[in-house]
Design an enzyme around this catalytic site. Sequence first.
Site, PDB file in Angstrom:
ATOM      1  N   HIS A 159       0.846  -1.198   0.000  1.00  0.00           N
ATOM      2  CA  HIS A 159       0.000   0.000   0.000  1.00  0.00           C
ATOM      3  C   HIS A 159       0.883   1.251   0.000  1.00  0.00           C
ATOM      4  O   HIS A 159       0.703   2.160  -0.811  1.00  0.00           O
ATOM      5  CB  HIS A 159      -0.907  -0.068   1.232  1.00  0.00           C
ATOM      6  CG  HIS A 159      -1.711   1.162   1.520  1.00  0.00           C
ATOM      7  ND1 HIS A 159      -3.085   1.172   1.517  1.00  0.00           N
ATOM      8  CD2 HIS A 159      -1.336   2.429   1.836  1.00  0.00           C
ATOM      9  CE1 HIS A 159      -3.510   2.394   1.816  1.00  0.00           C
ATOM     10  NE2 HIS A 159      -2.476   3.177   2.027  1.00  0.00           N
ATOM     11  N   GLU A 160       1.872   1.272   0.915  1.00  0.00           N
ATOM     12  CA  GLU A 160       2.771   2.440   0.994  1.00  0.00           C
ATOM     13  C   GLU A 160       3.640   2.563  -0.253  1.00  0.00           C
ATOM     14  O   GLU A 160       3.904   3.665  -0.734  1.00  0.00           O
ATOM     15  CB  GLU A 160       3.650   2.348   2.240  1.00  0.00           C
ATOM     16  CG  GLU A 160       2.897   2.521   3.558  1.00  0.00           C
ATOM     17  CD  GLU A 160       2.109   3.821   3.631  1.00  0.00           C
ATOM     18  OE1 GLU A 160       2.583   4.853   3.115  1.00  0.00           O
ATOM     19  OE2 GLU A 160       0.997   3.798   4.179  1.00  0.00           O
ATOM     20  N   HIS A 172       1.812   4.482  -2.840  1.00  0.00           N
ATOM     21  CA  HIS A 172       1.941   5.933  -2.654  1.00  0.00           C
ATOM     22  C   HIS A 172       3.305   6.420  -3.151  1.00  0.00           C
ATOM     23  O   HIS A 172       3.415   7.392  -3.891  1.00  0.00           O
ATOM     24  CB  HIS A 172       1.860   6.302  -1.167  1.00  0.00           C
ATOM     25  CG  HIS A 172       0.507   6.154  -0.551  1.00  0.00           C
ATOM     26  ND1 HIS A 172      -0.617   6.740  -1.063  1.00  0.00           N
ATOM     27  CD2 HIS A 172       0.108   5.509   0.582  1.00  0.00           C
ATOM     28  CE1 HIS A 172      -1.652   6.446  -0.284  1.00  0.00           C
ATOM     29  NE2 HIS A 172      -1.247   5.700   0.715  1.00  0.00           N
TER      30      HIS A 172
HETATM   31 ZN   LIG Z   1      -2.301   5.189   2.441  1.00  0.00          ZN
END
Ligand SMILES: [Zn+2]
Length: 376
Positions: free
Chosen positions: A67-68, A71
Amino acid sequence: MKGSFRLGRVAGIEIGVHYTWLFAFALITWSLANGFFPAQYPEWRGGTYWITGTVASLLLFASVLLHELGHSLVARWLGYPVESITLFIFGGVSKIKGEASAPRHEFWIAAVGPGTSLGLALLFWVVLRIFTFESSPVGAVVSYLALINLLVGLFNLIPGFPLDGGRVLRSIVWRATRSVDRATRTAASVGQAFGWALIAFGIYQAVFADNLLGGVWMALIGWFLNNAAEASRRESVTRSVFQGVTVRDVMDHSAPAVEPGVTVESVVMNEFLQGGHRSVLVSEGGGLLGIASLSDVRKLARDRWPTTRIAEIMTKMPLKTVEYGAGINDALQLLAENDLNQLPVMDGDACVGMLKRGDLIKQLQLRQALGVRPGR
Ligand SMILES: [Zn+2]
């Protein structure tokens, strides 16, 4: 992040783990092995719960890392350098340098996180559909990962800053109003409200619903979100108040300057104790050599003050400095990023004074008291 250790590098991005993460890992493993899996698969044998719990917990954090990474990679692709990703007790943080300069950048950097989590949920769900696992531990882990990634994705879509959904909301308001500060305040207010709601719900769960651990956990996350939202809101109010104000308007023009040869003792007596200053510029013939502050002096034993020259303990050039005509908001960012209390102010090559954190706080209070309102 302070208090974290390095795991390695992925795609040139430093991956670290904060010590608080160990607590989250232990807690999640424990609750999976003692509650979640035994309730669903009562027929397993003792050790299986712990092994499955540990694997599932590790893969949950691997999912958070993905998830990170989502980003971070999108941020880097849009031109924002990414320093690190750190896993900590409430999930992960990507350290991206600088704020998004356009609403659509903010939108994509934020949206890809929940997108990754929901994508993973879908992937694990498809795996569950294709293969038959019966009630094997592998199937249990896959179905747990489908569920938890769905929850992580949905939770992060809640439109309160600093959650990803809050950033998406900020980008939309930013685009509509063309004011990043107004957008931040809107998204932060929703974030604060959500934080309070989570605290209230957590307390309710802990006290009335016989879910002490889950309730306390929720309340803690609510408290954390509430604090982070409040900090961003305050920062954005500060930015508005200082909009258009320059270093020249706030700096200390009469900051004391001393010669490099004077003793520490004399600086302490004359400038710190009598003059009430917390730092002095050290210069020779108009040229800045360094800056000496209370914290530099404190590192030197008291009995050496009379025999030590200030030049020996000062923080030497090259220092972080700020230009006379720079905006206060840029200076504030410089102070915060480098954890400084003061910056020498330069006019070309000449040092013309000092910008001090304490003066900035005083100015902020004055301007707010005088009704210099944010949001212009
Ligand atoms: Zn996030």
